[in-house]
Design a protein around this motif. Sequence first.
Motif, PDB file in Angstrom:
ATOM      1  N   ALA A  81     -50.683  20.121 -26.572  1.00  0.00           N
ATOM      2  CA  ALA A  81     -50.873  21.463 -25.996  1.00  0.00           C
ATOM      3  C   ALA A  81     -51.548  22.393 -27.012  1.00  0.00           C
ATOM      4  CB  ALA A  81     -49.526  22.039 -25.568  1.00  0.00           C
ATOM      5  N   LYS A  82     -51.129  22.287 -28.279  1.00  0.00           N
ATOM      6  CA  LYS A  82     -51.713  23.133 -29.325  1.00  0.00           C
ATOM      7  C   LYS A  82     -53.200  22.769 -29.506  1.00  0.00           C
ATOM      8  CE  LYS A  82     -51.834  25.502 -33.350  1.00  0.00           C
ATOM      9  NZ  LYS A  82     -51.662  26.936 -33.502  1.00  0.00           N
ATOM     10  N   LYS A  83     -53.506  21.479 -29.510  1.00  0.00           N
ATOM     11  CA  LYS A  83     -54.901  21.058 -29.673  1.00  0.00           C
ATOM     12  C   LYS A  83     -55.760  21.576 -28.516  1.00  0.00           C
ATOM     13  CE  LYS A  83     -55.599  16.736 -31.045  1.00  0.00           C
ATOM     14  NZ  LYS A  83     -55.330  15.292 -31.174  1.00  0.00           N
ATOM     15  N   GLN A  84     -55.171  21.556 -27.339  1.00  0.00           N
ATOM     16  CA  GLN A  84     -55.891  22.069 -26.174  1.00  0.00           C
ATOM     17  C   GLN A  84     -56.191  23.564 -26.349  1.00  0.00           C
ATOM     18  OE1 GLN A  84     -57.341  20.512 -23.832  1.00  0.00           O
ATOM     19  NE2 GLN A  84     -57.948  22.442 -22.853  1.00  0.00           N
ATOM     20  N   ARG A  85     -55.204  24.307 -26.904  1.00  0.00           N
ATOM     21  CA  ARG A  85     -55.405  25.749 -27.119  1.00  0.00           C
ATOM     22  C   ARG A  85     -56.448  25.983 -28.215  1.00  0.00           C
ATOM     23  NH1 ARG A  85     -49.817  26.002 -26.859  1.00  0.00           N
ATOM     24  NH2 ARG A  85     -49.628  26.428 -29.105  1.00  0.00           N
ATOM     25  N   ILE A  86     -56.399  25.161 -29.280  1.00  0.00           N
ATOM     26  CA  ILE A  86     -57.382  25.309 -30.365  1.00  0.00           C
ATOM     27  C   ILE A  86     -58.797  25.136 -29.796  1.00  0.00           C
ATOM     28  CG2 ILE A  86     -58.314  24.131 -32.419  1.00  0.00           C
ATOM     29  CD1 ILE A  86     -55.412  23.592 -33.292  1.00  0.00           C
ATOM     30  N   ARG A  87     -58.954  24.108 -28.967  1.00  0.00           N
ATOM     31  CA  ARG A  87     -60.281  23.801 -28.424  1.00  0.00           C
ATOM     32  C   ARG A  87     -60.720  24.870 -27.412  1.00  0.00           C
ATOM     33  NH1 ARG A  87     -63.104  18.675 -27.477  1.00  0.00           N
ATOM     34  NH2 ARG A  87     -61.307  17.617 -28.367  1.00  0.00           N
ATOM     35  N   SER A  88     -59.853  25.125 -26.421  1.00  0.00           N
ATOM     36  CA  SER A  88     -60.317  25.999 -25.330  1.00  0.00           C
ATOM     37  C   SER A  88     -60.450  27.441 -25.792  1.00  0.00           C
ATOM     38  CB  SER A  88     -59.414  25.866 -24.105  1.00  0.00           C
ATOM     39  OG  SER A  88     -58.194  26.489 -24.368  1.00  0.00           O
ATOM     40  N   SER A  89     -59.595  27.887 -26.746  1.00  0.00           N
ATOM     41  CA  SER A  89     -59.714  29.282 -27.197  1.00  0.00           C
ATOM     42  C   SER A  89     -61.028  29.484 -27.947  1.00  0.00           C
ATOM     43  CB  SER A  89     -58.535  29.670 -28.095  1.00  0.00           C
ATOM     44  OG  SER A  89     -58.570  28.942 -29.305  1.00  0.00           O
ATOM     45  N   ARG A  90     -61.623  28.418 -28.433  1.00  0.00           N
ATOM     46  CA  ARG A  90     -62.916  28.545 -29.105  1.00  0.00           C
ATOM     47  C   ARG A  90     -64.068  28.283 -28.134  1.00  0.00           C
ATOM     48  NH1 ARG A  90     -59.323  27.653 -32.740  1.00  0.00           N
ATOM     49  NH2 ARG A  90     -59.590  28.741 -34.729  1.00  0.00           N
ATOM     50  N   VAL A  91     -64.012  27.143 -27.461  1.00  0.00           N
ATOM     51  CA  VAL A  91     -65.173  26.748 -26.664  1.00  0.00           C
ATOM     52  C   VAL A  91     -65.322  27.659 -25.443  1.00  0.00           C
ATOM     53  CG1 VAL A  91     -66.236  24.847 -25.402  1.00  0.00           C
ATOM     54  CG2 VAL A  91     -64.958  24.386 -27.513  1.00  0.00           C
ATOM     55  N   ARG A  92     -64.215  27.861 -24.711  1.00  0.00           N
ATOM     56  CA  ARG A  92     -64.329  28.681 -23.495  1.00  0.00           C
ATOM     57  C   ARG A  92     -64.630  30.135 -23.821  1.00  0.00           C
ATOM     58  NH1 ARG A  92     -59.197  27.356 -20.174  1.00  0.00           N
ATOM     59  NH2 ARG A  92     -59.500  29.519 -19.580  1.00  0.00           N
ATOM     60  N   SER A  93     -63.998  30.657 -24.876  1.00  0.00           N
ATOM     61  CA  SER A  93     -64.249  32.071 -25.215  1.00  0.00           C
ATOM     62  C   SER A  93     -65.695  32.248 -25.682  1.00  0.00           C
ATOM     63  CB  SER A  93     -63.281  32.570 -26.293  1.00  0.00           C
ATOM     64  OG  SER A  93     -63.660  32.130 -27.573  1.00  0.00           O
ATOM     65  N   THR A  94     -66.231  31.238 -26.354  1.00  0.00           N
ATOM     66  CA  THR A  94     -67.608  31.367 -26.861  1.00  0.00           C
ATOM     67  C   THR A  94     -68.616  31.278 -25.719  1.00  0.00           C
ATOM     68  OG1 THR A  94     -66.880  30.388 -28.936  1.00  0.00           O
ATOM     69  CG2 THR A  94     -69.242  30.482 -28.579  1.00  0.00           C
ATOM     70  N   ILE A  95     -68.377  30.349 -24.789  1.00  0.00           N
ATOM     71  CA  ILE A  95     -69.288  30.265 -23.623  1.00  0.00           C
ATOM     72  C   ILE A  95     -69.251  31.594 -22.874  1.00  0.00           C
ATOM     73  CG2 ILE A  95     -69.620  29.199 -21.336  1.00  0.00           C
ATOM     74  CD1 ILE A  95     -68.653  26.568 -22.519  1.00  0.00           C
ATOM     75  N   PHE A  96     -68.034  32.111 -22.669  1.00  0.00           N
ATOM     76  CA  PHE A  96     -67.887  33.350 -21.905  1.00  0.00           C
ATOM     77  C   PHE A  96     -68.577  34.516 -22.617  1.00  0.00           C
ATOM     78  CE2 PHE A  96     -65.118  37.110 -20.928  1.00  0.00           C
ATOM     79  CZ  PHE A  96     -65.678  37.361 -19.695  1.00  0.00           C
ATOM     80  N   LEU A  97     -68.348  34.619 -23.941  1.00  0.00           N
ATOM     81  CA  LEU A  97     -68.960  35.718 -24.694  1.00  0.00           C
ATOM     82  C   LEU A  97     -70.487  35.580 -24.707  1.00  0.00           C
ATOM     83  CD1 LEU A  97     -68.511  38.198 -26.586  1.00  0.00           C
ATOM     84  CD2 LEU A  97     -68.568  36.572 -28.497  1.00  0.00           C
ATOM     85  N   ALA A  98     -70.982  34.374 -24.984  1.00  0.00           N
ATOM     86  CA  ALA A  98     -72.431  34.166 -25.079  1.00  0.00           C
ATOM     87  C   ALA A  98     -73.096  34.450 -23.733  1.00  0.00           C
ATOM     88  CB  ALA A  98     -72.720  32.734 -25.533  1.00  0.00           C
ATOM     89  N   ASP A  99     -72.430  34.051 -22.642  1.00  0.00           N
ATOM     90  CA  ASP A  99     -72.958  34.291 -21.311  1.00  0.00           C
ATOM     91  C   ASP A  99     -72.982  35.793 -21.007  1.00  0.00           C
ATOM     92  OD1 ASP A  99     -73.870  32.975 -18.906  1.00  0.00           O
ATOM     93  OD2 ASP A  99     -72.092  33.907 -17.987  1.00  0.00           O
ATOM     94  N   THR A 100     -71.906  36.481 -21.416  1.00  0.00           N
ATOM     95  CA  THR A 100     -71.834  37.936 -21.219  1.00  0.00           C
ATOM     96  C   THR A 100     -72.979  38.623 -21.968  1.00  0.00           C
ATOM     97  OG1 THR A 100     -69.429  37.829 -21.008  1.00  0.00           O
ATOM     98  CG2 THR A 100     -70.363  39.978 -21.560  1.00  0.00           C
ATOM     99  N   LEU A 101     -73.185  38.227 -23.226  1.00  0.00           N
ATOM    100  CA  LEU A 101     -74.231  38.870 -24.033  1.00  0.00           C
ATOM    101  C   LEU A 101     -75.610  38.601 -23.425  1.00  0.00           C
ATOM    102  CD1 LEU A 101     -72.951  38.051 -27.660  1.00  0.00           C
ATOM    103  CD2 LEU A 101     -72.555  40.117 -26.294  1.00  0.00           C
ATOM    104  N   ALA A 102     -75.782  37.378 -22.914  1.00  0.00           N
ATOM    105  CA  ALA A 102     -77.089  37.000 -22.346  1.00  0.00           C
ATOM    106  C   ALA A 102     -77.417  37.835 -21.107  1.00  0.00           C
ATOM    107  CB  ALA A 102     -77.078  35.513 -22.002  1.00  0.00           C
ATOM    108  N   ARG A 103     -76.382  38.308 -20.410  1.00  0.00           N
ATOM    109  CA  ARG A 103     -76.619  39.079 -19.173  1.00  0.00           C
ATOM    110  C   ARG A 103     -76.785  40.581 -19.407  1.00  0.00           C
ATOM    111  NH1 ARG A 103     -74.782  36.055 -14.581  1.00  0.00           N
ATOM    112  NH2 ARG A 103     -74.006  34.058 -15.331  1.00  0.00           N
ATOM    113  N   LEU A 104     -76.581  41.036 -20.635  1.00  0.00           N
ATOM    114  CA  LEU A 104     -76.677  42.477 -20.889  1.00  0.00           C
ATOM    115  C   LEU A 104     -78.127  42.939 -20.766  1.00  0.00           C
ATOM    116  CD1 LEU A 104     -74.388  42.848 -24.072  1.00  0.00           C
ATOM    117  CD2 LEU A 104     -73.841  43.532 -21.719  1.00  0.00           C
ATOM    118  N   PRO A 105     -78.346  44.136 -20.240  1.00  0.00           N
ATOM    119  CA  PRO A 105     -79.716  44.660 -20.215  1.00  0.00           C
ATOM    120  C   PRO A 105     -80.313  44.725 -21.626  1.00  0.00           C
ATOM    121  CG  PRO A 105     -78.223  46.055 -18.917  1.00  0.00           C
ATOM    122  CD  PRO A 105     -77.365  45.034 -19.608  1.00  0.00           C
ATOM    123  N   ARG A 106     -79.464  45.124 -22.598  1.00  0.00           N
ATOM    124  CA  ARG A 106     -79.940  45.202 -24.000  1.00  0.00           C
ATOM    125  C   ARG A 106     -79.023  44.330 -24.864  1.00  0.00           C
ATOM    126  NH1 ARG A 106     -79.315  51.108 -25.565  1.00  0.00           N
ATOM    127  NH2 ARG A 106     -77.503  50.836 -24.233  1.00  0.00           N
TER     128      ARG A 106
END
Length: 302
Positions: A81-106
């Motif tokens: 469970a801890k390994k799953q949190r280590i992985r998803s808290s990095r990979v999913r948060s990064t995809i989400f953040l990078a996608d958010t930044l890519a959609r910004l007007p600026r």
Amino acid sequence: MALSVAVTGSTGLVGGALALALGSAGHRVVRVVRGATAPAGDSAVRWDPDFGTIEASRLDGVDAVVHLSGESIARGRWTEAKKQRIRSSRVRSTIFLADTLARLPRPPRALVAASATGYYGSRGDQLLREESVSGTGFLADVCREWEAATAPAAHRGVRVVHLRTGVVLTPAGGALRTLLWPFRLGLGGPVGPGTQWMSWISIDDLCGAILHALTTESLAGPVNAVAPAPVTNREFATTLGRVLGRPAFLRLPAFAVHLLLGEMADELLLASTRAVPARLEATGFAFGDPALEGALRRLLSR
Ligand SMILES: NC(=O)c1ccc[n+]([C@@H]2O[C@H](COP(=O)([O-])OP(=O)(O)OC[C@H]3O[C@@H](n4cnc5c(N)ncnc54)[C@H](OP(=O)(O)O)[C@@H]3O)[C@@H](O)[C@H]2O)c1
């Protein structure tokens, strides 16, 4: 030029020090905080990377983003469970953040994203530069996915830097703080064979390297955030003992540390990673703490 810099994970060991360093250098820090840690009335941007929510419009027009958040790797046994949190808290948060930044007007001009020397896995005495191939093991897998997760931002033209960070040295927390009490009691010493390499960086040099990455337009892709002089585990123990004026001969055998910490011991304490900061040096970064003994003496005021 003063920059506005959004920082995730700003409540953490690195993020806290970075926010202070950015402020002292005259930059404006925009904290990106998860609901649970957001102080009331703060000007922070709220997000919940698990549920995919973020106050995106408030990131529009920031100059740069530093992404440090992720479940602690060093605290707590690596259960599935801890390994799953280590992985998803990095990979999913990064995809989400990078996608958010890519959609910004600026969108921001730069995204400096944490990664780790764990990318290289355990590699004996090999000198590991940024072009070295990735290794095997859980952390190497996580680091590869974590770095790849920034792709949406890179595709939008954001300059992305992956900071492959070594063990961060600060008396405020992390590895050094954990080691201080056994070493002060004279119970310190090498772990396992002691011949395994350890790549480290002082907290101040790491903050400096992040500032350097934010402002050096020619830097993109992987950057080893490590001091130029990695040490073996034995050398680390001997040096810390000398700095504290304590004996450091008590070896913790590999089987004992494995029994205590399981897989985490193999990947964090027994793995051999000898990374060098080729790209930081090539772009003129000057280390304040290039060698271990001086770094420990300064950090511990000894
Ligand atoms: N310290 C080291 O020696 C070292 C070495 C190599 C790489 N790194 C990497 O550098 C980054 C920063 O390290 P650090 O030592 O500052 O880490 P840290 O002290 O553990 O802080 C990480 C921050 O991430 C957020 N966070 C914690 N759990 C989370 C979860 N489950 N999901 C999403 N966010 C979570 C928290 O900030 P909020 O509550 O504000 O969101 C926390 O303050 C990390 O990604 C780490 O893996 C650190």
